[in-house]
Design a protein around this motif. Sequence first.
Motif, PDB file in Angstrom:
ATOM      1  N   UNK A  10       0.800  -1.218   0.000  1.00 56.80           N
ATOM      2  CA  UNK A  10       0.000   0.000   0.000  1.00 56.80           C
ATOM      3  C   UNK A  10       0.835   1.271   0.000  1.00 56.80           C
ATOM      4  N   UNK A  11       2.120   1.176   0.334  1.00 57.64           N
ATOM      5  CA  UNK A  11       2.921   2.393   0.345  1.00 57.64           C
ATOM      6  C   UNK A  11       2.963   3.037  -1.034  1.00 57.64           C
ATOM      7  N   UNK A  12       2.789   2.243  -2.088  1.00 55.65           N
ATOM      8  CA  UNK A  12       2.778   2.831  -3.424  1.00 55.65           C
ATOM      9  C   UNK A  12       1.366   3.201  -3.867  1.00 55.65           C
ATOM     10  N   UNK A  13       0.384   2.935  -3.030  1.00 51.33           N
ATOM     11  CA  UNK A  13      -1.012   3.258  -3.353  1.00 51.33           C
ATOM     12  C   UNK A  13      -1.620   4.178  -2.290  1.00 51.33           C
ATOM     13  N   UNK A  14      -0.790   4.936  -1.622  1.00 49.11           N
ATOM     14  CA  UNK A  14      -1.268   5.741  -0.490  1.00 49.11           C
ATOM     15  C   UNK A  14      -2.502   6.564  -0.824  1.00 49.11           C
ATOM     16  N   UNK A  15      -2.535   7.178  -2.001  1.00 51.37           N
ATOM     17  CA  UNK A  15      -3.680   8.008  -2.359  1.00 51.37           C
ATOM     18  C   UNK A  15      -4.799   7.231  -3.012  1.00 51.37           C
ATOM     19  N   UNK A  16      -4.596   5.960  -3.249  1.00 50.83           N
ATOM     20  CA  UNK A  16      -5.599   5.167  -3.931  1.00 50.83           C
ATOM     21  C   UNK A  16      -5.536   5.395  -5.428  1.00 50.83           C
ATOM     22  N   UNK A  17      -6.620   5.046  -6.104  1.00 48.44           N
ATOM     23  CA  UNK A  17      -6.697   5.213  -7.553  1.00 48.44           C
ATOM     24  C   UNK A  17      -7.072   6.654  -7.875  1.00 48.44           C
ATOM     25  N   UNK A  18      -6.301   7.285  -8.726  1.00 46.14           N
ATOM     26  CA  UNK A  18      -6.495   8.689  -9.082  1.00 46.14           C
ATOM     27  C   UNK A  18      -7.828   8.874  -9.794  1.00 46.14           C
ATOM     28  N   UNK A  19      -8.669   9.736  -9.259  1.00 47.69           N
ATOM     29  CA  UNK A  19      -9.962  10.086  -9.851  1.00 47.69           C
ATOM     30  C   UNK A  19     -10.852   8.877 -10.124  1.00 47.69           C
ATOM     31  N   UNK A  20     -10.749   7.856  -9.289  1.00 49.02           N
ATOM     32  CA  UNK A  20     -11.569   6.674  -9.496  1.00 49.02           C
ATOM     33  C   UNK A  20     -12.105   6.158  -8.156  1.00 49.02           C
ATOM     34  N   UNK A  21     -13.083   6.853  -7.593  1.00 50.49           N
ATOM     35  CA  UNK A  21     -13.608   6.450  -6.289  1.00 50.49           C
ATOM     36  C   UNK A  21     -14.254   5.064  -6.289  1.00 50.49           C
ATOM     37  N   UNK A  22     -14.781   4.623  -7.439  1.00 51.37           N
ATOM     38  CA  UNK A  22     -15.381   3.290  -7.512  1.00 51.37           C
ATOM     39  C   UNK A  22     -14.323   2.217  -7.250  1.00 51.37           C
ATOM     40  N   UNK A  23     -13.147   2.341  -7.897  1.00 52.76           N
ATOM     41  CA  UNK A  23     -12.079   1.367  -7.665  1.00 52.76           C
ATOM     42  C   UNK A  23     -11.532   1.468  -6.255  1.00 52.76           C
ATOM     43  N   UNK A  24     -11.443   2.682  -5.709  1.00 54.80           N
ATOM     44  CA  UNK A  24     -10.993   2.845  -4.323  1.00 54.80           C
ATOM     45  C   UNK A  24     -11.903   2.070  -3.377  1.00 54.80           C
ATOM     46  N   UNK A  25     -13.212   2.210  -3.574  1.00 50.32           N
ATOM     47  CA  UNK A  25     -14.172   1.521  -2.703  1.00 50.32           C
ATOM     48  C   UNK A  25     -14.103   0.003  -2.891  1.00 50.32           C
ATOM     49  N   UNK A  26     -13.838  -0.433  -4.112  1.00 51.14           N
ATOM     50  CA  UNK A  26     -13.806  -1.860  -4.413  1.00 51.14           C
ATOM     51  C   UNK A  26     -12.521  -2.538  -3.934  1.00 51.14           C
ATOM     52  N   UNK A  36      -5.383  -1.981   3.423  1.00 47.38           N
ATOM     53  CA  UNK A  36      -5.044  -3.140   2.607  1.00 47.38           C
ATOM     54  C   UNK A  36      -5.635  -2.999   1.212  1.00 47.38           C
ATOM     55  N   UNK A  37      -5.158  -3.843   0.330  1.00 48.73           N
ATOM     56  CA  UNK A  37      -5.505  -3.798  -1.082  1.00 48.73           C
ATOM     57  C   UNK A  37      -5.935  -5.183  -1.540  1.00 48.73           C
ATOM     58  N   UNK A  38      -7.103  -5.280  -2.152  1.00 45.14           N
ATOM     59  CA  UNK A  38      -7.556  -6.555  -2.727  1.00 45.14           C
ATOM     60  C   UNK A  38      -6.849  -6.721  -4.069  1.00 45.14           C
TER      61      UNK A  38
END
Length: 135
Positions: A10-26, A36-38
């Motif tokens: 997750x250290x490389x995904x700290x901000x989540x998916x850029x401009x994609x709240x659906x993928x962040x939630x999923x 954590x990251x699925x």
Amino acid sequence: MENYASQAIMSCHEGGYLNNPRLNAEKLFEHRNHRAFRNGDLGEIDASGLVFCRGRIDDQIKFNGFRIELSDIDHALQRLDGIASAAAVALRRPDGTVGRLLGFLVRDNGLPDKEILDAYKKKLNQMLPSYMVPS
């Protein structure tokens, strides 16, 4: 059981998916007080604590070193003129690796001739990276 890649990944995904709240939630969630990251891998832990990867829970494949979402190819196929429905399929070798990508098309009217198929292939080469264009 699904495998989870947690804090180190997750250290490389700290901000989540850029401009994609659906993928962040999923894909992102809390697990044992850690972000954590699925990752999509299907796994199991045996009695001795070893983790075994048993495949994927989604339609992502690895082909010639590239990670590919088959749904991206499906979408491109369905955008071709005159297509009623379409699907991409990964043809697997006996060892489970992907050997070829196939595209299946159902046209609105009739079977395509070679000229139409060539035009579809040309259009797909404009829409997708070359390694994602199915046979």
